[in-house]
Design a protein around this motif. Structure first.
Motif, PDB file in Angstrom:
ATOM      1  N   MET A 132     -45.251  73.589 -50.174  1.00  0.00           N
ATOM      2  CA  MET A 132     -46.343  73.211 -50.821  1.00  0.00           C
ATOM      3  C   MET A 132     -47.404  74.286 -50.567  1.00  0.00           C
ATOM      4  N   PRO A 133     -48.200  74.452 -51.894  1.00  0.00           N
ATOM      5  CA  PRO A 133     -49.416  75.196 -51.325  1.00  0.00           C
ATOM      6  C   PRO A 133     -50.590  74.521 -50.386  1.00  0.00           C
ATOM      7  N   TRP A 134     -51.515  75.480 -50.142  1.00  0.00           N
ATOM      8  CA  TRP A 134     -52.537  75.045 -49.188  1.00  0.00           C
ATOM      9  C   TRP A 134     -54.204  75.336 -49.459  1.00  0.00           C
ATOM     10  N   HIS A 135     -54.842  74.564 -49.268  1.00  0.00           N
ATOM     11  CA  HIS A 135     -56.294  75.065 -49.221  1.00  0.00           C
ATOM     12  C   HIS A 135     -56.470  75.844 -48.021  1.00  0.00           C
ATOM     13  N   GLN A 136     -57.089  77.233 -48.177  1.00  0.00           N
ATOM     14  CA  GLN A 136     -57.664  77.945 -47.466  1.00  0.00           C
ATOM     15  C   GLN A 136     -59.070  78.388 -47.410  1.00  0.00           C
ATOM     16  N   ILE A 137     -59.817  77.883 -46.264  1.00  0.00           N
ATOM     17  CA  ILE A 137     -61.216  78.177 -46.274  1.00  0.00           C
ATOM     18  C   ILE A 137     -61.537  79.128 -45.265  1.00  0.00           C
ATOM     19  N   THR A 138     -62.363  80.067 -45.603  1.00  0.00           N
ATOM     20  CA  THR A 138     -62.670  81.101 -44.627  1.00  0.00           C
ATOM     21  C   THR A 138     -64.367  81.149 -44.512  1.00  0.00           C
ATOM     22  N   VAL A 139     -64.611  81.091 -43.505  1.00  0.00           N
ATOM     23  CA  VAL A 139     -66.209  81.266 -43.270  1.00  0.00           C
ATOM     24  C   VAL A 139     -66.480  82.221 -42.109  1.00  0.00           C
ATOM     25  N   THR A 140     -67.410  83.203 -42.608  1.00  0.00           N
ATOM     26  CA  THR A 140     -67.916  84.088 -41.712  1.00  0.00           C
ATOM     27  C   THR A 140     -69.134  83.802 -41.092  1.00  0.00           C
ATOM     28  N   THR A 141     -69.045  83.883 -39.714  1.00  0.00           N
ATOM     29  CA  THR A 141     -70.239  83.392 -39.086  1.00  0.00           C
ATOM     30  C   THR A 141     -70.346  84.115 -37.695  1.00  0.00           C
ATOM     31  N   LEU A 142     -71.514  83.727 -37.068  1.00  0.00           N
ATOM     32  CA  LEU A 142     -71.696  84.412 -35.976  1.00  0.00           C
ATOM     33  C   LEU A 142     -70.968  84.078 -34.500  1.00  0.00           C
ATOM     34  N   GLU A 143     -70.939  84.717 -33.543  1.00  0.00           N
ATOM     35  CA  GLU A 143     -70.102  84.634 -32.494  1.00  0.00           C
ATOM     36  C   GLU A 143     -70.238  83.257 -31.846  1.00  0.00           C
ATOM     37  N   HIS A 144     -71.429  83.047 -31.481  1.00  0.00           N
ATOM     38  CA  HIS A 144     -71.735  81.748 -30.764  1.00  0.00           C
ATOM     39  C   HIS A 144     -71.500  80.664 -31.524  1.00  0.00           C
ATOM     40  N   LEU A 145     -71.326  80.497 -32.840  1.00  0.00           N
ATOM     41  CA  LEU A 145     -71.086  79.525 -33.578  1.00  0.00           C
ATOM     42  C   LEU A 145     -69.502  79.147 -33.945  1.00  0.00           C
ATOM     43  N   ALA A 146     -68.766  80.245 -33.889  1.00  0.00           N
ATOM     44  CA  ALA A 146     -67.490  80.278 -34.405  1.00  0.00           C
ATOM     45  C   ALA A 146     -66.695  79.149 -33.825  1.00  0.00           C
ATOM     46  N   PRO A 147     -66.706  78.854 -32.338  1.00  0.00           N
ATOM     47  CA  PRO A 147     -65.809  78.004 -31.637  1.00  0.00           C
ATOM     48  C   PRO A 147     -66.262  76.562 -32.256  1.00  0.00           C
ATOM     49  N   THR A 148     -67.421  76.355 -32.302  1.00  0.00           N
ATOM     50  CA  THR A 148     -68.149  75.134 -32.867  1.00  0.00           C
ATOM     51  C   THR A 148     -67.802  74.461 -34.146  1.00  0.00           C
ATOM     52  N   LEU A 149     -67.375  75.652 -35.056  1.00  0.00           N
ATOM     53  CA  LEU A 149     -67.122  75.524 -36.208  1.00  0.00           C
ATOM     54  C   LEU A 149     -65.652  75.367 -36.389  1.00  0.00           C
ATOM     55  N   ALA A 150     -64.901  76.082 -35.652  1.00  0.00           N
ATOM     56  CA  ALA A 150     -63.560  75.798 -35.403  1.00  0.00           C
ATOM     57  C   ALA A 150     -63.083  74.343 -35.191  1.00  0.00           C
ATOM     58  N   ASP A 151     -63.843  73.840 -34.174  1.00  0.00           N
ATOM     59  CA  ASP A 151     -63.675  72.407 -33.775  1.00  0.00           C
ATOM     60  C   ASP A 151     -64.111  71.527 -34.840  1.00  0.00           C
ATOM     61  N   PHE A 152     -65.164  71.810 -35.618  1.00  0.00           N
ATOM     62  CA  PHE A 152     -65.662  70.844 -36.821  1.00  0.00           C
ATOM     63  C   PHE A 152     -64.248  71.005 -37.790  1.00  0.00           C
ATOM     64  N   PHE A 153     -63.959  71.921 -38.288  1.00  0.00           N
ATOM     65  CA  PHE A 153     -62.729  72.264 -39.010  1.00  0.00           C
ATOM     66  C   PHE A 153     -61.500  71.320 -38.545  1.00  0.00           C
ATOM     67  N   ASP A 154     -61.318  71.252 -37.256  1.00  0.00           N
ATOM     68  CA  ASP A 154     -60.274  70.389 -36.659  1.00  0.00           C
ATOM     69  C   ASP A 154     -60.508  68.974 -37.106  1.00  0.00           C
ATOM     70  N   ARG A 155     -61.667  68.572 -36.673  1.00  0.00           N
ATOM     71  CA  ARG A 155     -62.087  67.349 -36.957  1.00  0.00           C
ATOM     72  C   ARG A 155     -62.037  66.706 -38.543  1.00  0.00           C
ATOM     73  N   GLN A 156     -62.035  67.836 -39.335  1.00  0.00           N
ATOM     74  CA  GLN A 156     -62.057  67.632 -40.673  1.00  0.00           C
ATOM     75  C   GLN A 156     -60.343  67.601 -41.067  1.00  0.00           C
ATOM     76  N   GLY A 157     -59.680  67.449 -40.244  1.00  0.00           N
ATOM     77  CA  GLY A 157     -58.182  67.470 -40.595  1.00  0.00           C
ATOM     78  C   GLY A 157     -57.462  68.946 -40.837  1.00  0.00           C
ATOM     79  N   ALA A 158     -58.146  69.853 -40.539  1.00  0.00           N
ATOM     80  CA  ALA A 158     -57.461  71.189 -40.726  1.00  0.00           C
ATOM     81  C   ALA A 158     -56.107  71.199 -39.811  1.00  0.00           C
ATOM     82  N   VAL A 159     -54.990  71.830 -40.553  1.00  0.00           N
ATOM     83  CA  VAL A 159     -53.669  72.010 -39.973  1.00  0.00           C
ATOM     84  C   VAL A 159     -53.545  73.347 -39.097  1.00  0.00           C
TER      85      VAL A 159
END
Length: 292
Positions: A1-28
């Motif tokens: 099946m196809p997937w939704h891929q979301i790519t966000v460019t951000t700053l180094e200090h924010l990247a891990p927090t954003l990754a955790d946020f995506f995880d909480r939103q259900g990212a596989v």
């Protein structure tokens, strides 16, 4: 099946927090990619170093709503820190084989092929090492590994004993045996690396000639050839025990060294090893020499 891929460019200090946020939103899955072709060298032990500007790439199932996720992201994080947003639908694929687009057969010193499964090369006068990328480092595509493979394929290893210190995927130990070494000892601090080394030895039918050790299990012995493809800091810190592994008249090959680090590494080994001239590929240096 196809997937939704979301790519966000951000700053180094924010990247891990954003990754955790995506995880909480259900990212596989959530991965990082370099947004600006910025090299990252030698993180400290226990540190995960990422880029100044990082792409955080999240994959969501088709029933998710990208616009809703976007609204939540912009509601959670400062807009000025979200440098770019990209959405696309991506087709399903055999993800474990996606690396094949970037990994092709490679030849070293006219004697050694390193090939992914299904693309093996069988030329007269050469040997072929079959290797697929895994969790442990080392496929031959990176200059640090390529420099070591070039050295191995350029020397007569017939009947010699080898130590691969910091073996990663085991590519150097396997290559050495395929090129004629009598046996190889593979040492690494990561149990995953030892699993990968055993698997790659089995895949290349040299499992009877390669023995794997965690450092605490390894009883130091001397070998004709010692390879250490790690990084400059541990190479310097381990100069005495690594030098001691080289038999008199034996050879030492060091890699994982940036150009401006080569002098410090050579100084750490100079009392025990007579080095040849450094060999450079891109920003990386190989040091090799003999023990008197």
């Amino acid at each position: 099946m196809p997937w939704h891929q979301i790519t966000v460019t951000t700053l180094e200090h924010l990247a891990p927090t954003l990754a955790d946020f995506f995880d909480r939103q259900g990212a596989v899955s959530v991965t990082y990619m370099d947004a600006e072709d910025e090299p990252v060298y030698e993180p400290a032990i226990g540190e995960t170093k990422i880029w100044t500007r990082t792409q955080v790439i999240a994959l969501f199932e088709l029933d998710s709503e990208p616009e809703t996720i976007k609204a939540k992201v912009y509601g959670q994080f400062p807009a000025q820190d979200l440098l770019a947003w990209q959405y696309e639908a991506v087709a399903d694929q055999a993800w474990e084989r996606a690396w094949m687009e970037y990994y092709h057969p490679m030849k070293f010193a006219s004697r050694l092929w390193v090939c992914p499964t299904g693309q093996e090369q069988h030329e007269t006068g050469t040997v072929c090492l079959t290797l697929d990328p895994g969790l442990a480092f080392g496929t031959g595509t990176h200059p640090t590994t390529a420099l070591c493979l070039e050295w191995l394929a350029s020397h007569d290893l017939s009947g010699k004993t080898v130590i691969d210190y910091g073996c990663g995927s085991g590519i150097l130990a396997v290559a050495a045996v395929l090129l004629g070494a009598e046996s190889a000892l593979a040492v690494d601090i990561d149990p995953q690396a030892l699993t990968a080394t055993r698997d790659n030895a089995l895949k290349n039918n040299v499992q009877d000639k390669i023995i794997c050790y965690l450092p605490e299990q390894f009883k130091p012995v001397q070998a004709d050839v010692v390879l250490a493809n790690i990084l400059a800091k541990p190479l310097i810190e381990l100069a005495a025990p690594i030098s001691a592994l080289v038999a008199p008249g034996g050879q030492l090959v060091l890699s994982g060294i940036l150009h401006d680090q080569s002098g410090a590494v050579m100084d750490a080994y100079r009392q025990a090893i007579n080095f040849a001239l450094p060999v450079q590929q891109e920003d990386w240096i190989r040091l090799d020499g003999c023990k008197p």
